[in-house]
Design an enzyme around this catalytic site. Structure first.
Site, PDB file in Angstrom:
ATOM      1  N   HIS A   1     -13.514  -1.626   6.944  1.00  0.00           N
ATOM      2  CA  HIS A   1     -12.355  -2.378   7.433  1.00  0.00           C
ATOM      3  C   HIS A   1     -12.623  -3.012   8.800  1.00  0.00           C
ATOM      4  O   HIS A   1     -13.393  -2.472   9.603  1.00  0.00           O
ATOM      5  CB  HIS A   1     -11.192  -1.388   7.541  1.00  0.00           C
ATOM      6  CG  HIS A   1      -9.859  -2.019   7.759  1.00  0.00           C
ATOM      7  ND1 HIS A   1      -9.311  -2.166   9.008  1.00  0.00           N
ATOM      8  CD2 HIS A   1      -8.954  -2.528   6.889  1.00  0.00           C
ATOM      9  CE1 HIS A   1      -8.117  -2.734   8.897  1.00  0.00           C
ATOM     10  NE2 HIS A   1      -7.877  -2.963   7.615  1.00  0.00           N
TER      11      HIS A   1
ATOM     12  N   HIS B   1      -6.859   4.709   2.316  1.00  0.00           N
ATOM     13  CA  HIS B   1      -6.281   4.477   0.984  1.00  0.00           C
ATOM     14  C   HIS B   1      -6.351   5.693   0.072  1.00  0.00           C
ATOM     15  O   HIS B   1      -5.882   5.639  -1.063  1.00  0.00           O
ATOM     16  CB  HIS B   1      -6.962   3.276   0.328  1.00  0.00           C
ATOM     17  CG  HIS B   1      -6.715   2.010   1.080  1.00  0.00           C
ATOM     18  ND1 HIS B   1      -5.574   1.261   0.909  1.00  0.00           N
ATOM     19  CD2 HIS B   1      -7.430   1.380   2.049  1.00  0.00           C
ATOM     20  CE1 HIS B   1      -5.605   0.222   1.725  1.00  0.00           C
ATOM     21  NE2 HIS B   1      -6.721   0.274   2.428  1.00  0.00           N
TER      22      HIS B   1
ATOM     23  N   SER C   1     -10.782  -0.908   0.905  1.00  0.00           N
ATOM     24  CA  SER C   1      -9.459  -1.526   0.932  1.00  0.00           C
ATOM     25  C   SER C   1      -9.353  -2.811   0.121  1.00  0.00           C
ATOM     26  O   SER C   1      -8.268  -3.161  -0.323  1.00  0.00           O
ATOM     27  CB  SER C   1      -9.052  -1.801   2.374  1.00  0.00           C
ATOM     28  OG  SER C   1      -9.969  -2.690   2.981  1.00  0.00           O
TER      29      SER C   1
ATOM     30  N   ASP D   1     -13.026   6.931   6.777  1.00  0.00           N
ATOM     31  CA  ASP D   1     -11.685   6.353   6.848  1.00  0.00           C
ATOM     32  C   ASP D   1     -11.011   6.565   5.483  1.00  0.00           C
ATOM     33  O   ASP D   1     -11.405   5.954   4.492  1.00  0.00           O
ATOM     34  CB  ASP D   1     -11.822   4.867   7.188  1.00  0.00           C
ATOM     35  CG  ASP D   1     -10.484   4.152   7.275  1.00  0.00           C
ATOM     36  OD1 ASP D   1      -9.457   4.758   6.925  1.00  0.00           O
ATOM     37  OD2 ASP D   1     -10.475   2.978   7.692  1.00  0.00           O
TER      38      ASP D   1
ATOM     39  N   LYS E   1       0.389   3.912   4.678  1.00  0.00           N
ATOM     40  CA  LYS E   1       0.090   3.516   3.297  1.00  0.00           C
ATOM     41  C   LYS E   1       0.781   4.500   2.361  1.00  0.00           C
ATOM     42  O   LYS E   1       2.006   4.505   2.288  1.00  0.00           O
ATOM     43  CB  LYS E   1      -1.409   3.373   3.134  1.00  0.00           C
ATOM     44  CG  LYS E   1      -1.827   2.084   3.872  1.00  0.00           C
ATOM     45  CD  LYS E   1      -3.263   1.824   4.079  1.00  0.00           C
ATOM     46  CE  LYS E   1      -3.403   0.469   4.773  1.00  0.00           C
ATOM     47  NZ  LYS E   1      -4.639   0.300   5.502  1.00  0.00           N
TER      48      LYS E   1
ATOM     49  N   ASN F   1       0.823  -1.215   0.000  1.00  0.00           N
ATOM     50  CA  ASN F   1       0.000   0.000   0.000  1.00  0.00           C
ATOM     51  C   ASN F   1       0.856   1.263   0.000  1.00  0.00           C
ATOM     52  O   ASN F   1       0.350   2.360   0.253  1.00  0.00           O
ATOM     53  CB  ASN F   1      -0.909   0.017   1.225  1.00  0.00           C
ATOM     54  CG  ASN F   1      -1.839  -1.175   1.281  1.00  0.00           C
ATOM     55  OD1 ASN F   1      -2.351  -1.617   0.260  1.00  0.00           O
ATOM     56  ND2 ASN F   1      -2.053  -1.716   2.464  1.00  0.00           N
TER      57      ASN F   1
ATOM     58  N   GLU G   1     -15.662   4.345   4.206  1.00  0.00           N
ATOM     59  CA  GLU G   1     -14.301   4.604   3.735  1.00  0.00           C
ATOM     60  C   GLU G   1     -14.385   5.421   2.460  1.00  0.00           C
ATOM     61  O   GLU G   1     -15.423   5.445   1.811  1.00  0.00           O
ATOM     62  CB  GLU G   1     -13.590   3.275   3.442  1.00  0.00           C
ATOM     63  CG  GLU G   1     -13.353   2.481   4.699  1.00  0.00           C
ATOM     64  CD  GLU G   1     -12.796   1.074   4.446  1.00  0.00           C
ATOM     65  OE1 GLU G   1     -12.221   0.826   3.364  1.00  0.00           O
ATOM     66  OE2 GLU G   1     -12.942   0.246   5.343  1.00  0.00           O
TER      67      GLU G   1
HETATM   68  C1  LIG Z   1      -4.961  -0.503   6.705  1.00  0.00           C
HETATM   69  C2  LIG Z   1      -6.275   0.031   7.080  1.00  0.00           C
HETATM   70  C3  LIG Z   1      -6.536   0.462   8.374  1.00  0.00           C
HETATM   71  C4  LIG Z   1      -5.575   0.222   9.505  1.00  0.00           C
HETATM   72  O1  LIG Z   1      -4.497   1.063   9.447  1.00  0.00           O
HETATM   73  P1  LIG Z   1      -3.120   0.602  10.087  1.00  0.00           P
HETATM   74  O2  LIG Z   1      -2.320   1.832  10.197  1.00  0.00           O
HETATM   75  O3  LIG Z   1      -2.542  -0.401   9.132  1.00  0.00           O
HETATM   76  O4  LIG Z   1      -3.445  -0.012  11.406  1.00  0.00           O
HETATM   77  C5  LIG Z   1      -7.737   1.083   8.621  1.00  0.00           C
HETATM   78  N1  LIG Z   1      -8.663   1.236   7.658  1.00  0.00           N
HETATM   79  C6  LIG Z   1      -8.452   0.789   6.414  1.00  0.00           C
HETATM   80  C7  LIG Z   1      -9.511   0.998   5.391  1.00  0.00           C
HETATM   81  C8  LIG Z   1      -7.264   0.173   6.084  1.00  0.00           C
HETATM   82  O5  LIG Z   1      -7.086  -0.300   4.856  1.00  0.00           O
END
Ligand SMILES: *Cc1c(COP(=O)(O)O)cnc(C)c1O
Length: 412
Positions: free
Chosen positions: A134, A215, A187, A212, A246, A48, A183
């Site tokens: 997620h 990405h 993801s 969220d 990411k 990522n 989101e």
């Molecule tokens: C990776 C991810 C997370 C978690 O983030 P980390 O920093 O890896 O703990 C949260 N939400 C989504 C959509 C993700 O893809």
């Protein structure tokens, strides 16, 4: 075998029987477009690190400088032993990137979700989740004790039904708060939430919205601030969540929003209060990344990333029926500004778990590293190759991947 080991052995066998057993693969190089596994070089389509920042000299130098000045560890929670300067710099830069009043850093995105949801809502409240959010959000929602309702993925009609239900249940003043969580880029499917419509609905029903942007941060928006900023919705989203691990190439997570929100997090977010602050080097690297994504170089990297995705998608061998990201795009058309907004996550749905594993193994034979994603990361029977692109891939890398995919036998 004692009963403990016996129980574990049985459970592991069950996982193997369902083709759901997972193993770690040791990588002997940095995470980048090329990685070394067991003495062999692989082209990496699993990370990522969308802009290739994890190995960028600016981040590495910032991390080293932070280690020199602030040491390797943070000593305690920031409320206990004092709050190191790199975290304050990071939070200032985060708020600037997201154009919010304030920001708070967590040790991971996972911790940010637990902290924010756990602090804001409790058992008398309602949380409404997109079906595909997620795991960290699902876990946080369960832990909060709130009533959970799930709406069909990206379906605003279904969301409205859930909001109507919630507003009826808030009437007697038993349930007080309603939080919607979704989101921006999903993801595992790589498609994008209809944020404008969701914002309208949450206003209509007096709910709150948490988005969220794990990405989308660093890759969408004029300055890489994410999709909320690009759509001009900054002032209408109560909580923006992001990860620093990411596109920002470091590690950590954050919540961005009003000053009051951040003050409240400092007082009530348990993973912030009861956990040692992350390494100062991680914060310093993330700060360097945030500056970088807003620079001319950041813009160039986003352009290169979009060009790579577009190269992949223009191959006639890619079957849209297997690609949620492509289906999303053909439905949504070009963005209002005419800019391209392609998702760096381009899954190919295979369905059967074993078939997905076989496809990934065949790709590894050709020295391509693409993960087979299975339950519980996605629903059973929707196993997939999760291909991710970065700005560090060359055109030749993309051709190499497309060629190898053609040789796979992915049938219906
Ligand atoms: C990776 C991810 C997370 C978690 O983030 P980390 O920093 O890896 O703990 C949260 N939400 C989504 C959509 C993700 O893809």
């Amino acid at each position: 075998m004692n009963s403990f080991e016996h129980d574990l052995a049985e459970r592991l066998t069950a996982l193997r029987d369902q083709n759901l057993f997972r193993e770690l693969r040791q990588v002997d190089s940095a995470q980048s477009a090329r990685i070394q596994i067991a003495g062999k070089a692989f082209l990496n389509f699993s990370s990522n690190d969308y802009l290739g920042l994890a190995t960028h000299p600016a981040l590495i130098e910032a991390a080293i400088r932070a280690v020199d000045t602030f040491g390797a560890g943070s000593g305690a929670s920031r409320l206990i032993c004092g709050s190191l300067k790199p975290f304050h710099e990071l939070e200032t830069e985060l708020a600037r990137l997201k154009k919010t009043e304030a920001a708070i850093a967590f040790s991971s995105g996972y911790a940010a979700a637990q902290g924010a949801i756990g602090a804001l809502i409790g058992k008398d409240d309602i949380i409404i989740l997109d079906k595909l959010v997620h795991a960290c959000i699902v876990d946080a929602a369960k832990l909060s004790g709130a009533k959970i309702r799930v709406f069909r993925h990206n379906d605003v009609g279904d969301l409205e039904e859930k909001l109507q239900w919630a507003s009826q249940n808030t009437m007697p003043r038993i349930v007080r708060r309603v939080l919607i969580v979704t989101e921006s880029i999903f993801s595992m499917d790589g498609d994008i939430a209809p944020l404008r419509e969701i914002v309208k609905l949450k206003d209509k029903y007096h709910a709150w919205l948490m988005v969220d942007e794990a990405h989308a941060t660093g890759i969408f928006g004029e300055n890489g601030g994410g999709l909320i900023g690009e759509l001009g919705l900054t002032d209408r989203v109560e909580l923006q969540m992001a990860t620093l691990g990411k596109a920002l190439g470091a590690s950590g997570g954050c919540i961005c929003g009003s000053r009051r929100l951040v003050d409240f997090m400092v007082n009530r977010a348990r993973p912030f209060i009861f956990s040692t602050a992350p390494a100062p080097a991680a914060a310093a690297a993330a700060t360097a990344a945030i500056r970088l994504v807003q620079s001319a170089e950041g813009k160039e990297l986003r352009k290169k990333l979009q060009a790579n995705i577009s190269e992949f998608q223009s191959d006639p061998g890619i079957n849209p029926a297997r690609s949620p990201a492509l289906q999303y795009q053909s439905k949504s058309g070009p963005t209002a500004s005419g800019t391209s907004r392609l998702s760096p996550i381009q899954p190919i749905i295979v369905g059967d778990e074993q078939r997905a594993l076989d496809a990934a193994a065949k790709l590894r034979e050709r020295q391509l590293f693409v993960p087979a994603i299975r339950y519980p990361s996605v629903a059973r029977g929707s196993a997939r190759l999760r291909i991710t692109f970065t700005a560090a891939h060359s055109r030749e890398d993309i051709f190499c991947l497309v060629d190898a995919l053609k040789s796979l036998d992915i049938r219906d």
